[in-house]
Scaffold this motif. Structure first.
Motif, short mmCIF file in Angstrom:
data_model
loop_
_atom_site.label_atom_id
_atom_site.label_comp_id
_atom_site.label_asym_id
_atom_site.label_seq_id
_atom_site.Cartn_x
_atom_site.Cartn_y
_atom_site.Cartn_z
N SER A 6 11.01 5.22 47.86
CA SER A 6 11.60 5.87 49.27
C SER A 6 12.80 6.62 49.09
N ASN A 7 13.64 6.24 48.01
CA ASN A 7 15.10 6.59 48.55
C ASN A 7 14.91 7.60 47.69
N LEU A 8 14.09 8.15 46.64
CA LEU A 8 13.52 9.27 45.98
C LEU A 8 13.12 9.89 46.62
N VAL A 9 12.57 10.31 47.85
CA VAL A 9 11.60 10.75 48.26
C VAL A 9 13.05 11.42 49.45
N ILE A 10 13.83 11.22 50.04
CA ILE A 10 14.79 10.89 51.07
C ILE A 10 15.41 11.78 50.23
N PHE A 11 16.26 11.64 49.36
CA PHE A 11 17.56 12.36 48.77
C PHE A 11 16.34 13.83 48.24
N PHE A 12 15.15 13.91 47.50
CA PHE A 12 14.84 15.30 46.86
C PHE A 12 14.72 16.26 47.87
N VAL A 13 14.27 15.54 49.01
CA VAL A 13 13.86 16.08 50.83
C VAL A 13 15.32 17.18 51.26
N VAL A 14 16.56 15.88 51.56
CA VAL A 14 18.09 16.22 51.53
C VAL A 14 18.80 17.40 50.99
N VAL A 15 18.45 17.12 48.86
CA VAL A 15 19.09 17.93 47.96
C VAL A 15 18.00 19.55 48.15
N ASP A 16 17.04 19.31 48.75
CA ASP A 16 16.33 20.03 48.00
C ASP A 16 16.44 20.84 46.66
N PRO A 17 16.11 20.07 45.64
CA PRO A 17 16.38 21.06 44.26
C PRO A 17 16.36 22.40 44.06
N PRO A 18 14.61 22.31 44.69
CA PRO A 18 14.09 24.16 44.61
C PRO A 18 14.85 25.08 45.45
N GLY A 19 15.34 24.52 46.24
CA GLY A 19 15.70 25.76 47.00
C GLY A 19 17.33 26.04 46.67
N ALA A 152 19.51 8.58 43.23
CA ALA A 152 20.46 10.09 43.79
C ALA A 152 20.84 10.25 42.60
N ALA A 153 21.52 9.36 41.04
CA ALA A 153 21.15 9.84 40.01
C ALA A 153 19.96 10.76 39.67
N THR A 154 18.99 10.30 39.02
CA THR A 154 17.05 11.23 39.63
C THR A 154 17.70 12.55 39.83
N VAL A 155 17.54 12.82 41.44
CA VAL A 155 17.60 13.52 41.74
C VAL A 155 19.16 14.60 41.17
N ILE A 156 19.79 14.39 41.31
CA ILE A 156 21.04 14.58 40.56
C ILE A 156 21.16 15.25 39.30
N GLY A 157 19.68 14.50 38.39
CA GLY A 157 19.84 15.04 37.59
C GLY A 157 19.34 16.09 37.19
N GLY A 158 17.89 16.12 38.23
CA GLY A 158 16.42 16.82 38.23
C GLY A 158 17.91 18.35 38.16
N VAL A 159 18.52 17.95 39.93
CA VAL A 159 19.53 19.13 39.94
C VAL A 159 19.69 20.35 38.23
N THR A 160 20.31 19.44 37.95
CA THR A 160 21.17 20.29 36.88
C THR A 160 20.19 20.48 35.75
N LEU A 161 18.88 19.83 35.42
CA LEU A 161 18.11 20.28 34.68
C LEU A 161 17.29 21.80 35.52
N ILE A 162 17.39 22.13 36.51
CA ILE A 162 16.75 23.32 37.49
C ILE A 162 17.86 24.02 37.51
N LEU A 163 18.64 24.29 37.34
CA LEU A 163 19.67 25.12 37.65
C LEU A 163 20.21 25.71 35.89
N LEU A 164 20.13 24.49 34.80
CA LEU A 164 20.51 25.59 33.79
C LEU A 164 19.37 26.52 33.16
N GLY A 165 18.07 25.43 33.89
CA GLY A 165 17.22 27.35 33.52
C GLY A 165 17.05 28.23 34.98
N ALA A 166 18.55 28.24 35.88
CA ALA A 166 17.61 29.51 36.65
C ALA A 166 17.80 31.30 36.06
N ASP A 167 18.03 31.00 34.80
CA ASP A 167 18.48 31.98 34.76
C ASP A 167 17.02 32.91 33.56
#
Length: 208
Positions: A6-19, A152-167
């Protein structure tokens, strides 16, 4: 486990890594690949530290400074408006369109990692409000707090990986598409800023 999901879903929606990917591409235009990696890693690390800080001390800080959560939302929305304006009218592109003799420095990369990437794009009013509420809901139990911080750490970790592949995404889409998306996202970000400010105002003056 159910609370963690439940916490994971909330943070994913709020942070929106793909966006964050097109925003990151637009904001880091003109930086070297090494600097972009540094911005991604440093920005997400700072965002996580900010969230952990607010998880444990946020309510105390806001209460001590007599800052209400609606005021915090309004301030965050104003900052997002500023970023949206620069994206929409190409101010960031103009600033980064320097010649090679005046290249963007590591100091510029550090500044960008802190603002606006870490705060308010990742650890923005929504994420900070969410972690404050979830920590309050979890009570004083260690398991509950680990569930909130772990999500929160899981979502932020996912954001890191996504941004590293932004190029890779940037090369696939091309310059014209990225510039077009950047302008469109400026409008979307402005709307998000307006919604954040309205949420703060309606919290104080609820509509009849």
């Amino acid at each position: 486990m159910s609370d963690y999901i439940s916490n994971l879903v909330i943070f994913f929606v709020v942070v929106d890594p793909p966006g964050l990917v097109p925003l990151f591409i637009a904001l880091t235009r003109g930086f070297e690949a090494r600097q972009k990696r540094m911005i991604a890693v440093r920005g997400t690390a700072i965002a996580f530290i900010v969230l952990v800080f607010f998880a444990y001390f946020g309510k105390l800080v806001l209460d001590t400074l007599t800052i209400s959560m609606p005021a915090f939302r309004i301030a965050g929305g104003a900052l997002l408006f500023w970023i949206a304006f620069e994206m929409l009218f190409g101010k960031r592109s103009d600033r980064k369109g320097r010649d090679t003799d005046d290249a963007l420095t590591d100091e510029d990369a550090h500044d960008l990692a802190v603002f606006p990437l870490a705060v308010p794009l990742i650890a923005g009013p929504g994420a900070i409000t969410s972690i404050l509420l979830l920590m309050d809901r979890s009570g004083a139990t260690v398991v509950g707090q680990i569930g909130v911080l772990g999500a929160a750490a899981t979502v932020i970790g996912g954001v890191t990986l996504i941004l590293l592949g932004a190029d890779v995404v940037r090369r696939m889409l091309g310059r014209t598409v990225i510039q077009t998306v950047s302008r469109v996202l400026g409008i979307v970000l402005a709307a998000l800023a307006a919604q954040t400010i309205l949420s703060g105002i309606t919290s104080v003056y609820p509509p009849h």
